[in-house]
Motif scaffolding. Structure first.
Motif, PDB file in Angstrom:
ATOM      1  N   GLU A   1     109.606  94.224 -69.525  1.00  0.00           N
ATOM      2  CA  GLU A   1     110.981  94.565 -69.899  1.00  0.00           C
ATOM      3  C   GLU A   1     111.005  95.764 -70.836  1.00  0.00           C
ATOM      4  OE1 GLU A   1     114.150  92.696 -72.959  1.00  0.00           O
ATOM      5  OE2 GLU A   1     113.430  91.307 -71.434  1.00  0.00           O
ATOM      6  N   LYS A   2     110.102  95.774 -71.823  1.00  0.00           N
ATOM      7  CA  LYS A   2     110.027  96.899 -72.748  1.00  0.00           C
ATOM      8  C   LYS A   2     109.719  98.199 -72.013  1.00  0.00           C
ATOM      9  CE  LYS A   2     108.370  94.482 -76.905  1.00  0.00           C
ATOM     10  NZ  LYS A   2     107.287  94.423 -77.901  1.00  0.00           N
ATOM     11  N   TRP A   3     108.756  98.118 -71.103  1.00  0.00           N
ATOM     12  CA  TRP A   3     108.367  99.319 -70.354  1.00  0.00           C
ATOM     13  C   TRP A   3     109.545  99.873 -69.563  1.00  0.00           C
ATOM     14  CZ3 TRP A   3     108.085  99.290 -64.833  1.00  0.00           C
ATOM     15  CH2 TRP A   3     107.708 100.528 -64.290  1.00  0.00           C
ATOM     16  N   ALA A   4     110.255  99.024 -68.819  1.00  0.00           N
ATOM     17  CA  ALA A   4     111.384  99.480 -68.012  1.00  0.00           C
ATOM     18  C   ALA A   4     112.491 100.057 -68.887  1.00  0.00           C
ATOM     19  CB  ALA A   4     111.910  98.327 -67.155  1.00  0.00           C
ATOM     20  N   CYS A   5     112.773  99.399 -70.005  1.00  0.00           N
ATOM     21  CA  CYS A   5     113.801  99.923 -70.926  1.00  0.00           C
ATOM     22  C   CYS A   5     113.385 101.275 -71.486  1.00  0.00           C
ATOM     23  CB  CYS A   5     114.042  98.927 -72.060  1.00  0.00           C
ATOM     24  SG  CYS A   5     115.016  97.479 -71.620  1.00  0.00           S
TER      25      CYS A   5
ATOM     26  N   GLY B   1     142.378 117.090 -73.633  1.00  0.00           N
ATOM     27  CA  GLY B   1     142.361 117.418 -75.057  1.00  0.00           C
ATOM     28  C   GLY B   1     141.672 116.379 -75.923  1.00  0.00           C
ATOM     29  N   LYS B   2     141.139 115.323 -75.334  1.00  0.00           N
ATOM     30  CA  LYS B   2     140.487 114.274 -76.100  1.00  0.00           C
ATOM     31  C   LYS B   2     138.978 114.497 -76.121  1.00  0.00           C
ATOM     32  CE  LYS B   2     143.945 110.799 -74.785  1.00  0.00           C
ATOM     33  NZ  LYS B   2     144.162 109.495 -74.108  1.00  0.00           N
ATOM     34  N   PRO B   3     138.324 114.211 -77.236  1.00  0.00           N
ATOM     35  CA  PRO B   3     136.860 114.352 -77.275  1.00  0.00           C
ATOM     36  C   PRO B   3     136.207 113.298 -76.400  1.00  0.00           C
ATOM     37  CG  PRO B   3     137.650 113.292 -79.278  1.00  0.00           C
ATOM     38  CD  PRO B   3     138.878 113.739 -78.517  1.00  0.00           C
ATOM     39  N   PRO B   4     135.026 113.560 -75.862  1.00  0.00           N
ATOM     40  CA  PRO B   4     134.338 112.570 -75.041  1.00  0.00           C
ATOM     41  C   PRO B   4     134.109 111.275 -75.808  1.00  0.00           C
ATOM     42  CG  PRO B   4     133.279 114.708 -74.848  1.00  0.00           C
ATOM     43  CD  PRO B   4     134.273 114.831 -75.955  1.00  0.00           C
ATOM     44  N   GLU B   5     134.228 110.184 -75.097  1.00  0.00           N
ATOM     45  CA  GLU B   5     134.027 108.863 -75.682  1.00  0.00           C
ATOM     46  C   GLU B   5     132.538 108.544 -75.744  1.00  0.00           C
ATOM     47  OE1 GLU B   5     134.593 104.217 -74.170  1.00  0.00           O
ATOM     48  OE2 GLU B   5     135.589 105.873 -73.118  1.00  0.00           O
ATOM     49  N   LYS B   6     132.076 108.079 -76.879  1.00  0.00           N
ATOM     50  CA  LYS B   6     130.684 107.634 -76.997  1.00  0.00           C
ATOM     51  C   LYS B   6     130.601 106.183 -76.561  1.00  0.00           C
ATOM     52  CE  LYS B   6     126.686 107.451 -80.070  1.00  0.00           C
ATOM     53  NZ  LYS B   6     126.161 107.685 -81.431  1.00  0.00           N
ATOM     54  N   THR B   7     129.860 105.912 -75.520  1.00  0.00           N
ATOM     55  CA  THR B   7     129.785 104.563 -74.960  1.00  0.00           C
ATOM     56  C   THR B   7     128.366 104.283 -74.505  1.00  0.00           C
ATOM     57  OG1 THR B   7     130.804 103.077 -73.339  1.00  0.00           O
ATOM     58  CG2 THR B   7     130.487 105.374 -72.658  1.00  0.00           C
ATOM     59  N   PHE B   8     128.181 103.256 -73.678  1.00  0.00           N
ATOM     60  CA  PHE B   8     126.828 102.917 -73.260  1.00  0.00           C
ATOM     61  C   PHE B   8     126.835 102.151 -71.944  1.00  0.00           C
ATOM     62  CE2 PHE B   8     128.296  99.567 -76.145  1.00  0.00           C
ATOM     63  CZ  PHE B   8     128.053  98.403 -75.413  1.00  0.00           C
ATOM     64  N   ALA B   9     125.685 102.193 -71.270  1.00  0.00           N
ATOM     65  CA  ALA B   9     125.437 101.391 -70.077  1.00  0.00           C
ATOM     66  C   ALA B   9     124.543 100.222 -70.465  1.00  0.00           C
ATOM     67  CB  ALA B   9     124.755 102.238 -69.007  1.00  0.00           C
ATOM     68  N   VAL B  10     124.881  99.032 -70.002  1.00  0.00           N
ATOM     69  CA  VAL B  10     124.087  97.838 -70.260  1.00  0.00           C
ATOM     70  C   VAL B  10     122.946  97.778 -69.246  1.00  0.00           C
ATOM     71  CG1 VAL B  10     124.073  95.316 -70.207  1.00  0.00           C
ATOM     72  CG2 VAL B  10     125.992  96.537 -71.262  1.00  0.00           C
ATOM     73  N   VAL B  11     121.727  97.568 -69.729  1.00  0.00           N
ATOM     74  CA  VAL B  11     120.548  97.497 -68.866  1.00  0.00           C
ATOM     75  C   VAL B  11     120.045  96.051 -68.803  1.00  0.00           C
ATOM     76  CG1 VAL B  11     118.163  98.245 -68.527  1.00  0.00           C
ATOM     77  CG2 VAL B  11     119.868  99.855 -69.410  1.00  0.00           C
ATOM     78  N   GLN B  12     119.823  95.573 -67.600  1.00  0.00           N
ATOM     79  CA  GLN B  12     119.204  94.266 -67.407  1.00  0.00           C
ATOM     80  C   GLN B  12     117.984  94.447 -66.511  1.00  0.00           C
ATOM     81  OE1 GLN B  12     121.185  90.573 -65.547  1.00  0.00           O
ATOM     82  NE2 GLN B  12     121.784  90.519 -67.696  1.00  0.00           N
ATOM     83  N   VAL B  13     116.854  93.917 -66.944  1.00  0.00           N
ATOM     84  CA  VAL B  13     115.589  94.081 -66.231  1.00  0.00           C
ATOM     85  C   VAL B  13     115.150  92.739 -65.668  1.00  0.00           C
ATOM     86  CG1 VAL B  13     113.181  94.805 -66.415  1.00  0.00           C
ATOM     87  CG2 VAL B  13     114.935  95.935 -67.805  1.00  0.00           C
ATOM     88  N   LYS B  14     114.808  92.721 -64.386  1.00  0.00           N
ATOM     89  CA  LYS B  14     114.324  91.510 -63.730  1.00  0.00           C
ATOM     90  C   LYS B  14     112.944  91.794 -63.135  1.00  0.00           C
ATOM     91  CE  LYS B  14     118.055  88.918 -64.204  1.00  0.00           C
ATOM     92  NZ  LYS B  14     118.057  87.672 -65.001  1.00  0.00           N
ATOM     93  N   GLY B  15     111.937  91.101 -63.642  1.00  0.00           N
ATOM     94  CA  GLY B  15     110.591  91.257 -63.098  1.00  0.00           C
ATOM     95  C   GLY B  15     110.299  90.299 -61.973  1.00  0.00           C
TER      96      GLY B  15
END
Length: 348
Positions: free
Chosen positions: A217-221, A257-271
Motif C-alpha cells: 500500500e505504501k509503495w502504490a501510494c 474570476g475565481k481562484p482554483p480550488e485546492k482539493t484532493f483525490a482519494v486513493v484506495q489500494v487493493k493488493g
C-alpha cells in the motif's frame, strides 16, 4: 542506531561531516554514541534549531527546539561558515558571528507550500544551510533516513549529487515524484532517478502484495504521489477507507474570476480481490472525506470489476473532464502511467 552510525562513519570520506537531527529526549544518548563512533575530538557543534511552533504547557516550559549534532570524520574536514540573517540580538551587538542557535528558520506549518503531509518533514532552508556548510557543488550528500526527501531536494537545489535511503517503500516513490515535480525545468523522467529495492516488475509487486500488504500500500501510494489524510499512508489500523490522497488544484471555468480550488483525490489500494461493494463504497468515501474524486489501484485482473461498478459521473473542468471514480492497474503503474487529474503537477 550505533550499528548504523558505525557504517555511516565507514563510508564517510575523511574530509566529510555528519549531522544527526534529533529531539531533546534522545540527544544526550545519541551524543554519547556519536562520541564513541566518531571520537569526541571530532565533535564540532550541538546546534539548537528553535522553530517556534507548537503548543504551550501549564506544567512545563514549552518545547520549541530540536538538536542537530555536528561531527566530522577527522580534523581535516571541510567547513564554510553559513551566512545567517541578522536577529534583533545581533543588531544590538549582543551576539556576533555564526551562532550554534538557529532562530531564523521556522518549521513547516500546515499551510506551508513545501508541506507534503509527511509527519517529520523539515524545511528546505534548514537542510540547505547544513549542506552548504559542509560541501561544495558536485559533492555527494547521503541521507540514510530520507523520509519525504527534503535533504535530496535541498541537495538538488544547490547542485550537489545525492543518495537517499529509507526503510519505507512509500518514501522512495514520494521522493522521486517530489524531485520530478519540483524540477520540471530539468525535465527529469522516472528512469533518470534510480530506485533500488522497490517493485520494478509485475512479479515484484505481486510478491510485495502477498508478503507485506502494508508496504505494498505504501509503495502504490508513493508511486502516485499520495499523501496521508486520516493516517500516514500504509500505517496499520483504521483509515476511514482512505489509503492516501493526491492534492491538486481544480477550476471549473477559467473565466469565472475565481481562484482554483485546492482539493484532493482519494486513493484506495487493493493488493487482493476487489469486490463490487468495495468499488461502490469508494464513492461514499470520497464524499464523506470532502474529496473531489477517487482512484482505485488494483491488479489488472480486477479492472473489469472497477469499470463495471464505479460511479460514472464526470467532473467538469476547464481543460478536460475527468472521471469521478478512476481505476488504475498495478501493471500500468509499473509502466509509468498515472491517473488523470487537472492542473497536473499536483498542488503543494
Amino acid at each position: 542506531m550505533a550499528i548504523r552510525l558505525k557504517h555511516m562513519r565507514r563510508i564517510l570520506k575523511d574530509t566529510g561531516s555528519i549531522y544527526l537531527h534529533c529531539d531533546p529526549t534522545a540527544s544526550h544518548y545519541l551524543k554519547m554514541i556519536m562520541d564513541i563512533v566518531f571520537g569526541n575530538d571530532n565533535f564540532r557543534n550541538e546546534i539548537i534549531w528553535v522553530y517556534g511552533l507548537g503548543g504551550s504547557s501549564k506544567s512545563r516550559f514549552s518545547k520549541k527546539h530540536d538538536v542537530i549534532l555536528f561531527y566530522s570524520k577527522s580534523g581535516n574536514y571541510y567547513f564554510d561558515k553559513p551566512q545567517v540573517p541578522a536577529t534583533s540580538q545581533m543588531l544590538q551587538g549582543k551576539m556576533k558571528g555564526m551562532l550554534d542557535t538557529w532562530t531564523d528558520i521556522p518549521s513547516l506549518n500546515n499551510m506551508a507550500k513545501e508541506r507534503l503531509g509527511y509527519p517529520t518533514q523539515k524545511p528546505n532552508a534548514l537542510l540547505e544551510r547544513i549542506i552548504k556548510s559542509s560541501s561544495n557543488e558536485g559533492d555527494i550528500v547521503l541521507d540514510p533516513f530520507c523520509g519525504c526527501g527534503t535533504t535530496v531536494h535541498a541537495a538538488e537545489l544547490i547542485n550537489r549529487k545525492w543518495i537517499g535511503i529509507d526503510i519505507s517503500q512509500f518514501s522512495a516513490g514520494l521522493v522521486r515524484n517530489r524531485i520530478i515535480n519540483s524540477f520540471e525545468h530539468k525535465q527529469f523522467s522516472r528512469t533518470d532517478i534510480n530506485i533500488i529495492g522497490c517493485p520494478l516488475r509485475l512479479v515484484d509487486a505481486q510478491d510485495l502484495a502477498r508478503n507485506d500488504p502494508f508496504e505494498f500500500e505504501k509503495w502504490a501510494c508513493g508511486e502516485v504521489g499520495a499523501q496521508g489524510l486520516f493516517h500516514n499512508p500504509g500505517d496499520r489500523g483504521r483509515d476511514g477507507g482512505v489509503d492516501g490522497v493526491i492534492p491538486f488544484h481544480y477550476s471549473k471555468d477559467l473565466f469565472d474570476g475565481k481562484p482554483p480550488e485546492k482539493t484532493f483525490a482519494v486513493v484506495q489500494v487493493k493488493g487482493g480481490k476487489v469486490t463490487p461493494d468495495s468499488v461502490k463504497a469508494l464513492s461514499t468515501t470520497v464524499r464523506e472525506s470532502g474529496g473531489k474524486c477517487g482512484i482505485m489501484i488494483c491488479f489488472e485482473k480486477y479492472m473489469n470489476t472497477v469499470e463495471n461498478n464505479r460511479e460514472k459521473k464526470l467532473i467538469k473542468e476547464m481543460s478536460r473532464d475527468f472521471n469521478f471514480i478512476q481505476g488504475l492497474s498495478i501493471e500500468n503503474l509499473i509502466e509509468g502511467k498515472r491517473p488523470y487529474l487537472p492542473l497536473q503537477g499536483y498542488a503543494a
